[in-house]
Structure formats: structure tokens, C-alpha cells
Write a protein that holds these residues in place. Structure first.
Motif, mmCIF file in Angstrom:
data_model
loop_
_atom_site.group_PDB
_atom_site.id
_atom_site.type_symbol
_atom_site.label_atom_id
_atom_site.label_comp_id
_atom_site.label_asym_id
_atom_site.label_seq_id
_atom_site.Cartn_x
_atom_site.Cartn_y
_atom_site.Cartn_z
ATOM 1 N N ARG A 80 0.838 -1.204 0.000
ATOM 2 C CA ARG A 80 0.000 0.000 0.000
ATOM 3 C C ARG A 80 0.872 1.254 0.000
ATOM 4 N N SER B 55 2.578 1.962 -3.307
ATOM 5 C CA SER B 55 1.644 2.130 -4.425
ATOM 6 C C SER B 55 1.255 3.588 -4.554
ATOM 7 N N SER B 56 0.632 3.906 -5.677
ATOM 8 C CA SER B 56 0.009 5.227 -5.805
ATOM 9 C C SER B 56 -1.340 5.039 -6.491
ATOM 10 N N ARG B 57 -2.063 6.117 -6.660
ATOM 11 C CA ARG B 57 -3.384 6.050 -7.269
ATOM 12 C C ARG B 57 -3.327 5.271 -8.585
ATOM 13 N N GLY B 58 -4.139 4.242 -8.708
ATOM 14 C CA GLY B 58 -4.153 3.444 -9.929
ATOM 15 C C GLY B 58 -3.351 2.154 -9.827
ATOM 16 N N SER B 59 -2.571 2.012 -8.759
ATOM 17 C CA SER B 59 -1.790 0.775 -8.600
ATOM 18 C C SER B 59 -2.704 -0.398 -8.267
ATOM 19 N N GLY C 199 -9.253 4.366 0.654
ATOM 20 C CA GLY C 199 -8.542 4.622 -0.593
ATOM 21 C C GLY C 199 -8.223 3.388 -1.407
ATOM 22 N N VAL C 200 -8.970 2.323 -1.180
ATOM 23 C CA VAL C 200 -8.814 1.144 -2.035
ATOM 24 C C VAL C 200 -10.185 0.589 -2.407
ATOM 25 N N CYS C 201 -10.225 -0.108 -3.514
ATOM 26 C CA CYS C 201 -11.443 -0.768 -3.972
ATOM 27 C C CYS C 201 -11.038 -2.225 -4.236
ATOM 28 N N VAL D 237 -5.821 0.660 -5.899
ATOM 29 C CA VAL D 237 -5.576 1.834 -5.056
ATOM 30 C C VAL D 237 -6.225 3.028 -5.746
ATOM 31 N N THR D 238 -7.125 3.677 -5.029
ATOM 32 C CA THR D 238 -7.926 4.731 -5.670
ATOM 33 C C THR D 238 -7.544 6.138 -5.208
ATOM 34 N N VAL D 239 -6.713 6.214 -4.193
ATOM 35 C CA VAL D 239 -6.342 7.544 -3.678
ATOM 36 C C VAL D 239 -4.816 7.683 -3.658
#
Ligand code: SAH
Ligand code: DHB
Ligand code: MG
Length: 220
Positions: free
Chosen positions: A151, A154-158, A196-198, A218-220
Motif C-alpha cells: 500500500r 503504491s500510488s493512485r491506480g496501482s 482509498g482502495v477498492c 488503489v484509488t487515492v
């Protein structure tokens, strides 16, 4: 335990859609010959990892749990020429076999194999940019800790993919004393509460029995 029908259908799917391949076949052969446990992803699962990495347009991949490098080869093949994959393995014998398999697949330049306990090697992975995809597939009791690292890296979109989250359905045994099951259950609690995850998890049957994987965006 794998039902014969599940294995037969995996064979059918693999014959139809996952053509045999010299480097991958050689990796399986060398791993079996060296007595490594045959717990690598199946060919159709390997191709799923490859497809997910391509869909993701992944340029940087992190893998926790190399074994003989079979999943490593699938994932690294999805990378562009300047892509990089870091894979972490605790067992030097597994790492030696993986190195030879990765080399035979022509992926030396892309793959950085680090030997040691992942909980020791992960903190040393510098923030050289986020990983677009992380595949968590080492010891199951540490999945929560691996997920925390993934986590952070990671960054947004990972995308974070976690193997073996069903274990013949034993995942639903809240009273289990098996540290693997406890690890998977702690991971699910962590995941459920993580902002911040889906995420979801999917059960699978096949040549490796009844298991499953979690997929986290990861959405945020
Ligand atoms: N991803 C591989 C299979 C990995 S099997 C494939 O699908 O082809 C799990 C691997 O994790 C084993 O090789 C095991 O030695 C390694 N492992 C177990 N505990 C570990 C730890 N603490 N740190 C790093 N690797 C570990
Ligand atoms: C085991 C580990 C795995 O990563 C897997 O995919 C299947 C089995 C195991 O340790 O038994
Ligand atoms: Mg696994």
C-alpha cells in the motif's frame, strides 16, 4: 485438494489458450527437477497475471515470493523494454533456481531478485516511484504486513494482487489456529478498513485445488 475435473478443465483451457513456451516449460522442469514444491501459479493463472499487468500498463512490478520464478517470468513479460520487476525470496536455493530460469527466459536485465526475508528486504526498497502492480505470494501469515508495505509503495491506480486467500475454504474458519488462515483473515480485516482502495476476492478451482485471490485497486 484438486478434483480431477478441475485439473482436466485447467489442462483444456491451457491447451486452448496458453500455448506451451520453451522458457516457461524449462522453468517448471528445472524447478521440479530441483525438488521445489509445485506451488507456482498454474499456466492459466500466470497468463491472468500477465494480462492484468498489461491492462495496467505496468512499468514497475513488485513480487513477494519468487519460488522458481515462474510467476516472475509471466509478469516480467508484460513489461515494456525499460520496465523493472523486483522479486523477493527468502530461500537462497529457490533464488538460485529462479535466477537460472529468469536468465533462460532472457529477462535478466528487467528482473532484480533480492534474497532475504521479505519483511527485511521490503523496508530497503527505495521509493524509486510507486509500483504499478504488486503480487503478494510468500508466507501467508505475513500477508497483512506485506499488504501494508504494498500500500505504501503504491500510488493512485496501482494494483495489488494477493494469492491464496481461500485455502480450500478454510478462510471462513474464524476459530482456525493455522497461522496462514489467521494471516489471511487479518488481511481481510485490514483491507475492509483500508481507506482509498477498492477490492474484491475471487474463489478459484483448478489444478491447485480450491483457492482464490484478492484484487485491490488503489484509488487515492
Ligand atoms: N510466486 C511463485 C510462487 C511463490 S511460493 C509462483 O507463482 O511462481 C512462495 C515463496 O515464498 C517460496 O519460494 C518461499 O520460499 C517464499 N517465502 C516464504 N516466506 C518468505 C519470506 N518471509 N520472505 C520472502 N519469501 C518468502
Ligand atoms: C502454498 C503456497 C502458495 O503460494 C500457493 O499458491 C499454494 C500453496 C503453500 O505454501 O502450501
Ligand atoms: Mg501462491
Amino acid at each position: 485438494m484438486a478434483e480431477p475435473l478441475w485439473t482436466a478443465v485447467d489442462q483444456y483451457i491451457t491447451e486452448m489458450l496458453v500455448p506451451s513456451d520453451a522458457a516457461l516449460d524449462a522453468a517448471l522442469e528445472a524447478s521440479a527437477h530441483s525438488g521445489l514444491p509445485a506451488i507456482q501459479v498454474t499456466p492459466n493463472q500466470g497468463k491472468l497475471l500477465y494480462l492484468l499487468a498489461r491492462l495496467q500498463g505496468a512499468r514497475r512490478i513488485l513480487e513477494i515470493g519468487t519460488l522458481g520464478g515462474y510467476s516472475t517470468i509471466w509478469l516480467a513479460r508484460a513489461l515494456p523494454d525499460d520496465g523493472r520487476l523486483i522479486t523477493l525470496e527468502v530461500d537462497p536455493r529457490h533464488a538460485d533456481i529462479a535466477r537460472a530460469n529468469i536468465s533462460r527466459a532472457g529477462l535478466d536485465a528487467m528482473v532484480d531478485l533480492r534474497v532475504g526475508r521479505a519483511l527485511d528486504t521490503l523496508p530497503r526498497i527505495a521509493a524509486g516511484g510507486a509500483f504499478d502492480l504488486t503480487f503478494i505470494d510468500a508466507d501467508k501469515q505475513s500477508i497483512p504486513e506485506y499488504f501494508r508495505f504494498a500500500r505504501k509503495l503504491s500510488s493512485r491506480g496501482s494494483l495489488i494482487i494477493v494469492d491464496n486467500v481461500v485455502r480450500d475454504g478454510r478462510v471462513i474458519d474464524a476459530g482456525s489456529h493455522d497461522p496462514d488462515i489467521q494471516g489471511i483473515r487479518r488481511f481481510n480485516q485490514l483491507l475492509a478498513a483500508e481507506p482509498g482502495v477498492c477490492a474484491t476476492a475471487i474463489q478459484t478451482v483448478g489444478a491447485k485445488g480450491h483457492d482464490g485471490f484478492a484484487i485491490v485497486l488503489v484509488t487515492v
